[in-house]
Scaffold this motif. Structure first.
Motif, short mmCIF file in Angstrom:
data_model
loop_
_atom_site.label_atom_id
_atom_site.label_comp_id
_atom_site.label_asym_id
_atom_site.label_seq_id
_atom_site.Cartn_x
_atom_site.Cartn_y
_atom_site.Cartn_z
N LEU A 280 -17.45 1.03 -5.19
CA LEU A 280 -16.57 1.78 -6.09
C LEU A 280 -15.54 2.59 -5.30
O LEU A 280 -14.35 2.65 -5.68
CB LEU A 280 -17.40 2.70 -6.98
CG LEU A 280 -16.63 3.57 -7.99
CD1 LEU A 280 -15.88 2.68 -8.98
CD2 LEU A 280 -17.59 4.49 -8.75
N ALA A 281 -15.96 3.18 -4.20
CA ALA A 281 -15.02 3.95 -3.38
C ALA A 281 -13.95 3.04 -2.78
O ALA A 281 -12.76 3.41 -2.72
CB ALA A 281 -15.78 4.69 -2.29
N LEU A 282 -14.33 1.84 -2.32
CA LEU A 282 -13.35 0.90 -1.79
C LEU A 282 -12.34 0.48 -2.85
O LEU A 282 -11.14 0.36 -2.58
CB LEU A 282 -14.06 -0.33 -1.22
CG LEU A 282 -14.87 -0.12 0.07
CD1 LEU A 282 -15.50 -1.43 0.51
CD2 LEU A 282 -13.99 0.44 1.17
N ALA A 283 -12.82 0.25 -4.08
CA ALA A 283 -11.91 -0.14 -5.14
C ALA A 283 -10.93 0.98 -5.47
O ALA A 283 -9.74 0.74 -5.70
CB ALA A 283 -12.70 -0.53 -6.39
N VAL A 284 -11.40 2.20 -5.48
CA VAL A 284 -10.50 3.33 -5.76
C VAL A 284 -9.47 3.49 -4.66
O VAL A 284 -8.28 3.72 -4.90
CB VAL A 284 -11.34 4.61 -5.94
CG1 VAL A 284 -10.44 5.83 -6.02
CG2 VAL A 284 -12.20 4.51 -7.19
N LEU A 285 -9.90 3.36 -3.39
CA LEU A 285 -8.96 3.48 -2.29
C LEU A 285 -7.93 2.36 -2.31
O LEU A 285 -6.74 2.59 -2.03
CB LEU A 285 -9.71 3.47 -0.96
CG LEU A 285 -10.58 4.70 -0.67
CD1 LEU A 285 -11.34 4.51 0.65
CD2 LEU A 285 -9.72 5.96 -0.61
N ASP A 286 -8.34 1.15 -2.63
CA ASP A 286 -7.39 0.04 -2.69
C ASP A 286 -6.38 0.23 -3.82
O ASP A 286 -5.21 -0.12 -3.69
CB ASP A 286 -8.15 -1.27 -2.87
CG ASP A 286 -7.22 -2.47 -2.84
OD1 ASP A 286 -6.67 -2.75 -1.76
OD2 ASP A 286 -7.06 -3.11 -3.91
N HIS A 287 -6.82 0.79 -4.91
CA HIS A 287 -5.90 1.01 -6.05
C HIS A 287 -4.94 2.16 -5.76
O HIS A 287 -3.77 2.13 -6.18
CB HIS A 287 -6.71 1.31 -7.31
CG HIS A 287 -5.85 1.53 -8.52
ND1 HIS A 287 -5.21 0.48 -9.16
CD2 HIS A 287 -5.52 2.67 -9.20
CE1 HIS A 287 -4.53 0.97 -10.19
NE2 HIS A 287 -4.70 2.30 -10.24
N ALA A 288 -5.40 3.16 -5.05
CA ALA A 288 -4.56 4.32 -4.78
C ALA A 288 -3.70 4.17 -3.53
O ALA A 288 -2.87 5.03 -3.24
CB ALA A 288 -5.43 5.57 -4.64
N ARG A 289 -3.84 3.09 -2.74
CA ARG A 289 -3.08 2.91 -1.51
C ARG A 289 -1.62 2.64 -1.83
O ARG A 289 -1.31 1.76 -2.64
CB ARG A 289 -3.67 1.76 -0.70
CG ARG A 289 -2.98 1.54 0.64
CD ARG A 289 -3.69 0.46 1.42
NE ARG A 289 -3.73 -0.79 0.66
CZ ARG A 289 -4.39 -1.86 1.07
NH1 ARG A 289 -5.06 -1.83 2.21
NH2 ARG A 289 -4.37 -2.95 0.32
#
Length: 331
Positions: A280-289
């Motif tokens: 979930l943290a990876l998905a959030v970081l990828d979306h916010a990059r």
């Protein structure tokens, strides 16, 4: 003649000497029973009395309770449910097996006759009672029990039942204690009340009263089945005890396995939850990059085809070709 007369006198003297020695050695060899004494035999609720005792095991932990429907000769007929457990006290005996403790006087949950009940909390079982009149508390006579009815164990005990999937996940272990008893007295025993206790390690059993419905005639026998249950998550070596009339009739070991299902569950939780949080943290970081301005979208991929000769584009009827066909005139 003098020698004949002296022989009986010598014999009498020797017998008297042996009698005196035996009388002096009797109390030393006798087993001292626990004794409980009160500073007063009557007190009102809200007051205090001093409880003292002797003959107990040295350094033993004792519990002091005010109990109803009990007499020193018959004990606490209703078990500890007849006692004021919330207002009890604990005391440890000294090196000589003596103690002295103040105890508040409270009204037990059942009518009198009442006693101060002292019993061991750990180690070998021992108990003693002293009569106490609680002023202002209701009094009801004890139920008459035939003195000739006595139960004795006739066959070995066993625990019936087994664990289940719920027990593997921490559900309270339960079994059925099966014993065969016989009435060795001269009067029938009707609806006897047994006490079933479970102990773990050095702790004393925790007793629970259970009534068996039925009548055992003199010389008769009966198969007694009583349920036994432990606390949720219990595991280890336990001992199941059966007591009747203040006497322990039987004891049976009970080995309870560890609830490994709980361990497996928490192990899965510790593995799955961190992995899910990481994804979930990876998905959030990828979306916010942030995206770079010159970044162009990739062209869509064409479907994959087998290699072969290139195809000529088919001429459509409404599209004119670059060259005129033979025989045509150009204006």
């Amino acid at each position: 003649m003098p020698s004949v007369l002296r022989l009986p006198s010598l014999t009498v003297a020797v017998l008297l000497l042996f009698a005196l020695v035996a009388a002096g050695a009797g109390p030393v060899g006798a087993v001292e029973r626990p004794v409980v004494e009160l500073s007063g035999t009557q007190a009102g609720a809200g007051g205090e009395i001093t409880v003292s005792g002797s003959g107990w095991r040295p350094r033993a932990l004792l519990t002091l309770l005010v109990c109803g429907q009990a007499e020193p000769d018959r004990g606490v007929t209703g078990g500890t449910d007849s006692c004021a457990n919330a207002d009890g006290r604990a005391v440890t005996t000294d090196a000589e097996g003596r103690f002295r403790r103040r105890l508040p006087v409270v009204e037990p949950p059942v009518p009198c006759p009442c006693v101060v009940h002292v019993a061991t909390a750990t180690g070998a079982e021992a108990e003693a009672d002293a009569a106490l009149q609680v002023a202002g508390h209701a009094v009801e006579p004890l139920s008459a029990e035939p003195s000739g009815g006595r139960l004795s164990l006739l066959a070995g005990t066993r625990l019936r039942g087994s664990g289940s999937l719920l027990t593997w996940f921490g559900s309270p272990p339960a079994r059925t204690l099966v014993v065969t008893v016989g009435n060795v007295g001269t009067s029938p025993v009707r609806n006897p009340v047994f006490q079933v206790g479970t102990s773990h390690g050095v702790f004393a059993p925790q007793w629970q009263d259970q009534r068996w419905r039925g009548t055992i005639p003199p010389g008769g026998r009966a198969r007694i089945e009583l349920p036994v249950e432990l606390a949720a998550g219990a595991h280890g070596d336990y001992t199941v005890s059966l007591k009747y009339g203040g006497k322990v009739l039987a004891e049976h070991p009970w080995g309870v396995g560890r609830p490994w299902g709980v361990t497996v569950f928490w192990a899965l939780v510790l593995l799955v939850v961190p992995a899910a949080l990481f994804r979930l943290a990876l998905a959030v970081l990828d979306h916010a990059r942030p995206r770079s301005p010159g970044h162009a979208a990739r062209p869509a991929r064409r479907p994959w085809r087998l290699p072969g000769p290139p195809r000529r584009p088919s001429a459509l009827p409404w599209v004119a070709s670059d060259a005129d066909p033979p025989g045509s005139r150009r204006s």
